[in-house]
Enzyme design. Structure first.
Site, PDB file in Angstrom:
ATOM      1  N   GLU A  98       0.840  -1.203   0.000  1.00  0.00           N
ATOM      2  CA  GLU A  98       0.000   0.000   0.000  1.00  0.00           C
ATOM      3  C   GLU A  98       0.873   1.250   0.000  1.00  0.00           C
ATOM      4  O   GLU A  98       2.036   1.205   0.412  1.00  0.00           O
ATOM      5  CB  GLU A  98      -0.909  -0.065   1.237  1.00  0.00           C
ATOM      6  CG  GLU A  98      -1.839   1.089   1.466  1.00  0.00           C
ATOM      7  CD  GLU A  98      -2.845   1.358   0.350  1.00  0.00           C
ATOM      8  OE1 GLU A  98      -2.418   1.537  -0.794  1.00  0.00           O
ATOM      9  OE2 GLU A  98      -4.054   1.416   0.652  1.00  0.00           O
ATOM     10  N   ASP A  99       0.306   2.354  -0.465  1.00  0.00           N
ATOM     11  CA  ASP A  99       1.069   3.606  -0.476  1.00  0.00           C
ATOM     12  C   ASP A  99       1.122   4.246   0.906  1.00  0.00           C
ATOM     13  O   ASP A  99       2.176   4.616   1.396  1.00  0.00           O
ATOM     14  CB  ASP A  99       0.506   4.600  -1.515  1.00  0.00           C
ATOM     15  CG  ASP A  99      -0.998   4.845  -1.384  1.00  0.00           C
ATOM     16  OD1 ASP A  99      -1.667   4.173  -0.569  1.00  0.00           O
ATOM     17  OD2 ASP A  99      -1.514   5.712  -2.113  1.00  0.00           O
ATOM     18  N   ASP A 102      -3.693   5.775   6.594  1.00  0.00           N
ATOM     19  CA  ASP A 102      -4.145   7.022   7.203  1.00  0.00           C
ATOM     20  C   ASP A 102      -5.028   6.658   8.403  1.00  0.00           C
ATOM     21  O   ASP A 102      -4.511   6.317   9.461  1.00  0.00           O
ATOM     22  CB  ASP A 102      -4.884   7.793   6.094  1.00  0.00           C
ATOM     23  CG  ASP A 102      -5.284   9.192   6.483  1.00  0.00           C
ATOM     24  OD1 ASP A 102      -4.436   9.940   6.965  1.00  0.00           O
ATOM     25  OD2 ASP A 102      -6.463   9.545   6.284  1.00  0.00           O
ATOM     26  N   PHE A 151      -0.982  16.805   3.558  1.00  0.00           N
ATOM     27  CA  PHE A 151      -1.456  16.131   2.348  1.00  0.00           C
ATOM     28  C   PHE A 151      -0.310  15.946   1.363  1.00  0.00           C
ATOM     29  O   PHE A 151       0.283  16.901   0.876  1.00  0.00           O
ATOM     30  CB  PHE A 151      -2.632  16.871   1.688  1.00  0.00           C
ATOM     31  CG  PHE A 151      -3.360  15.947   0.775  1.00  0.00           C
ATOM     32  CD1 PHE A 151      -4.315  15.063   1.272  1.00  0.00           C
ATOM     33  CD2 PHE A 151      -3.042  15.887  -0.576  1.00  0.00           C
ATOM     34  CE1 PHE A 151      -4.938  14.136   0.437  1.00  0.00           C
ATOM     35  CE2 PHE A 151      -3.668  14.963  -1.412  1.00  0.00           C
ATOM     36  CZ  PHE A 151      -4.615  14.095  -0.906  1.00  0.00           C
ATOM     37  N   ASP A 158      -2.018  10.651  -5.096  1.00  0.00           N
ATOM     38  CA  ASP A 158      -2.681  11.655  -5.936  1.00  0.00           C
ATOM     39  C   ASP A 158      -3.454  12.684  -5.144  1.00  0.00           C
ATOM     40  O   ASP A 158      -3.787  12.487  -3.972  1.00  0.00           O
ATOM     41  CB  ASP A 158      -3.674  10.958  -6.874  1.00  0.00           C
ATOM     42  CG  ASP A 158      -4.938  10.497  -6.134  1.00  0.00           C
ATOM     43  OD1 ASP A 158      -4.800   9.810  -5.110  1.00  0.00           O
ATOM     44  OD2 ASP A 158      -6.053  10.861  -6.571  1.00  0.00           O
ATOM     45  N   ARG A 164       0.341  11.622  -9.583  1.00  0.00           N
ATOM     46  CA  ARG A 164       0.837  10.261  -9.317  1.00  0.00           C
ATOM     47  C   ARG A 164       2.198  10.028  -9.954  1.00  0.00           C
ATOM     48  O   ARG A 164       3.000   9.249  -9.462  1.00  0.00           O
ATOM     49  CB  ARG A 164      -0.150   9.222  -9.862  1.00  0.00           C
ATOM     50  CG  ARG A 164      -1.480   9.170  -9.132  1.00  0.00           C
ATOM     51  CD  ARG A 164      -2.204   7.870  -9.493  1.00  0.00           C
ATOM     52  NE  ARG A 164      -3.618   7.890  -9.181  1.00  0.00           N
ATOM     53  CZ  ARG A 164      -4.152   7.614  -7.993  1.00  0.00           C
ATOM     54  NH1 ARG A 164      -3.372   7.298  -6.972  1.00  0.00           N
ATOM     55  NH2 ARG A 164      -5.452   7.631  -7.812  1.00  0.00           N
TER      56      ARG A 164
HETATM   57  P1  IMP Z   1      -7.479   5.087   5.206  1.00  0.00           P
HETATM   58  O1  IMP Z   1      -6.261   4.566   5.894  1.00  0.00           O
HETATM   59  O2  IMP Z   1      -8.582   4.073   5.102  1.00  0.00           O
HETATM   60  O3  IMP Z   1      -7.972   6.362   5.844  1.00  0.00           O
HETATM   61  O4  IMP Z   1      -7.169   5.457   3.704  1.00  0.00           O
HETATM   62  C1  IMP Z   1      -5.905   5.464   3.189  1.00  0.00           C
HETATM   63  C2  IMP Z   1      -5.985   5.951   1.750  1.00  0.00           C
HETATM   64  O5  IMP Z   1      -6.246   7.363   1.733  1.00  0.00           O
HETATM   65  C3  IMP Z   1      -4.665   5.781   1.039  1.00  0.00           C
HETATM   66  O6  IMP Z   1      -4.577   4.544   0.415  1.00  0.00           O
HETATM   67  C4  IMP Z   1      -4.679   6.944   0.069  1.00  0.00           C
HETATM   68  O7  IMP Z   1      -5.334   6.550  -1.112  1.00  0.00           O
HETATM   69  C5  IMP Z   1      -5.481   8.004   0.761  1.00  0.00           C
HETATM   70  N1  IMP Z   1      -4.602   9.017   1.407  1.00  0.00           N
HETATM   71  C6  IMP Z   1      -4.392   9.210   2.737  1.00  0.00           C
HETATM   72  N2  IMP Z   1      -3.532  10.214   2.971  1.00  0.00           N
HETATM   73  C7  IMP Z   1      -3.177  10.689   1.747  1.00  0.00           C
HETATM   74  C8  IMP Z   1      -2.277  11.739   1.312  1.00  0.00           C
HETATM   75  O8  IMP Z   1      -1.629  12.466   2.095  1.00  0.00           O
HETATM   76  N3  IMP Z   1      -2.181  11.916  -0.036  1.00  0.00           N
HETATM   77  C9  IMP Z   1      -2.857  11.139  -0.931  1.00  0.00           C
HETATM   78  N4  IMP Z   1      -3.683  10.146  -0.575  1.00  0.00           N
HETATM   79  C10 IMP Z   1      -3.841   9.915   0.750  1.00  0.00           C
HETATM   80 MG    MG Z   2      -4.565   3.821  -1.490  1.00  0.00          MG
END
Ligand code: IMP
Ligand code: MG
Length: 178
Positions: A98-99, A102, A151, A158, A164
């Site tokens: 995963e990238d 959050d 962010f 993205d 990206r």
């Molecule tokens: P969560 O952990 O379910 O809240 O969601 C994580 C997803 O939110 C990641 O896979 C990203 O796609 C997106 N995301 C969270 N923070 C960022 C950021 O700083 N930049 C871009 N995408 C983000």
């Molecule tokens: Mg993602």
């Protein structure tokens, strides 16, 4: 595109160094095992393609697209699989790539869904983590960097599907999204 950044957090060199280290760790830990690396589209795409070339094992690759249903601003905690894996993961060692983690909500649900398919193991490799934003616990077995609550875009990440393809990761200027 670089003009839209407030600052660069990780340049190409820093990213390549950390990705190589993660690849070495995975290579060490998974020797002799049947591994499927699962890239989570689309954010992980750049990290994924760099990481797999740093893993010196005969792995398979697969992809998944998951999104959590939102009821406005908050995610509800239910995850919809928009594109599923092509591989049967039963008995296999799965590494999710995963990238960024959050709130953790998407990943927490996705891991639960995949564990029901009886894999030998499921581990998580995430390039970035925003620990301060976590709402549900997620164990990151291989983590690139902990980042502050800003962010970020680039290297797969993205804003509205843009940035990206930036080769670095940077903080997006507030004026772009506010
Ligand atoms: P969560 O952990 O379910 O809240 O969601 C994580 C997803 O939110 C990641 O896979 C990203 O796609 C997106 N995301 C969270 N923070 C960022 C950021 O700083 N930049 C871009 N995408 C983000
Ligand atoms: Mg993602």
């Amino acid at each position: 595109m670089l003009n839209d950044l407030e600052s660069v957090m990780f340049d190409e060199k820093a990213l390549a160094k950390r990705v190589a280290e993660l690849g070495q760790e995975i290579t060490r830990d998974y020797a002799g095992k049947e591994v499927i690396l699962v890239g989570i589209l689309k954010g992980a795409v750049v990290f994924f393609t760099d990481l797999i070339r740093e893993i010196k094992l005969p792995v398979r690759i697969d992809f998944i697209i998951a999104s959590s249903y939102g009821d406005g601003v908050e995610t509800s905690g239910r995850v919809e699989i928009k594109k599923d894996l092509e591989n049967d993961i039963a008995g296999k060692h799965v590494i999710l790539v995963e990238d960024i983690i959050d709130s953790g909500i998407t990943m927490n649900c996705l891991i639960d869904i995949l564990k029901k398919r009886n894999p030998a193991s499921v581990k998580l490799c995430s390039l970035l983590t925003k620990e301060s934003r976590r709402q549900v616990p997620v164990t990151i077995d291989y983590c690139g960097f902990e980042v502050p609550d800003e962010f970020l875009v680039g290297y797969g990440l993205d804003y509205a599907e843009k940035y990206r393809n930036l080769p670095v990761i940077g903080v997006l200027k507030r004026s772009i999204y506010e």
